[in-house]
Design an enzyme around this catalytic site. Sequence first.
Site, short mmCIF file in Angstrom:
data_model
loop_
_atom_site.label_atom_id
_atom_site.label_comp_id
_atom_site.label_asym_id
_atom_site.label_seq_id
_atom_site.Cartn_x
_atom_site.Cartn_y
_atom_site.Cartn_z
N ASP A 1 38.80 29.77 41.62
CA ASP A 1 38.22 30.87 42.40
C ASP A 1 36.71 31.00 42.18
OD1 ASP A 1 40.92 31.48 43.02
OD2 ASP A 1 41.07 32.76 41.24
N GLU B 1 43.55 35.61 52.01
CA GLU B 1 42.85 36.11 50.82
C GLU B 1 41.53 35.36 50.68
OE1 GLU B 1 45.46 35.14 47.54
OE2 GLU B 1 45.22 32.99 47.84
O1 FUB Z 1 43.57 32.90 41.00
C1 FUB Z 1 44.56 33.84 41.36
C2 FUB Z 1 44.61 33.98 42.83
O2 FUB Z 1 44.90 32.71 43.41
C3 FUB Z 1 43.34 34.40 43.50
O3 FUB Z 1 43.09 35.76 43.38
C4 FUB Z 1 43.59 33.93 44.87
O4 FUB Z 1 42.47 33.91 45.69
C5 FUB Z 1 44.15 32.55 44.61
O5 FUB Z 1 43.16 31.60 44.40
#
Ligand code: FUB
Length: 343
Positions: free
Chosen positions: A46, A212
């Site tokens: 991320d 997301e």
């Molecule tokens: O790293 C945990 C979660 O996985 C993140 O918050 C999302 O964006 C995905 O990458």
Amino acid sequence: MNRFLCILSCVALVACAPSAHQAGEKEPVHHELCGNPIITNMYSADPSAHVFGDSLYIYPSHDEDRAVGFDMKDYHVYVTADMQNFEDKGVIFRPFEQTTWAKSAAWAPDCVERNGKYYLYFPTDQKHIGVAVSDHPYGPFEDALGHPLISIDTPGVICDRDFIDPCCFIDDDGQAYLFVGQNTCCCIKLNEDMISYDGEVHIIEGLVEFFEASWVHKYNGKYYLSYSNSALTGHQPEIVYAMADNPLGPYDYKGSILGPVSSGTNHHSIVKFGADWLLFYHTGDLGRQNWPDNPVMGAFHRSICVDYLYYNEDGTIKPVKPTRDEERIKNNTAFKEPYELKL
Ligand code: FUB
């Protein structure tokens, strides 16, 4: 005007014309990339990349070694001046120890600078967004409020899944925006102090299959909202984007920037560093190399990568072809001996 005067005035005009880089301004530097993944001393995901001064800082999530699931407890920052050497500045914030309210899931953060202070926005418990502050980009950070800045149950928030993945964007006029959410992209306008907001929650329109990992940047006066699209619609998530004339939209969907990666989840950031636009993202390549008998471990042992990003003449973004360096993958030190997997 006689011929001599005419030549003289042309020379004077050329000499006075402003160049792309005024005298005294540094010509932007082109940086060669070192090969992917760029972070190999621990697992990182991320990536939120920002340029502060002459250096580029990356604020990743920290996938714990040997985790089975998303097990993240603390935040590191990596800094580079040349895109070859990435210095791990160590742990800059531990939400479960440094706040009274965060209990789990220190997932994807973001960090911005304002008036000489650095603000780290971090999600916890799959439902809160906190903010920590520091005088330095590499911390130490401290909880700014003693409570979350915004949560899933805050009036105006629409969220039917995890309330995660904050992204802070500061426009040229100084207005700061915090984008956040899964399935629905919410946005708040932060006040000048960066730790409060005007109370209204805006819902971003025009995104297709938003899942997301929202990220907003500006290029040639246009706003770009890129994000990971939905894994629930029968395909692996891609990084896609939409464009708008206003940070709050409405946005016009444009298409894919980065196809599916080996970690399942897809999460990125886009930033200009020197002469280059860069796309940061993660893959599961280290995890897969280190857990050859268990490919699913790539999903929880991710590592950060970067490639150049290019625009078309009309401002749309060219799809990025990810690169991969077998030697860097093989020689990584993220995997800590002895091997003891507790499933
Ligand atoms: O790293 C945990 C979660 O996985 C993140 O918050 C999302 O964006 C995905 O990458």
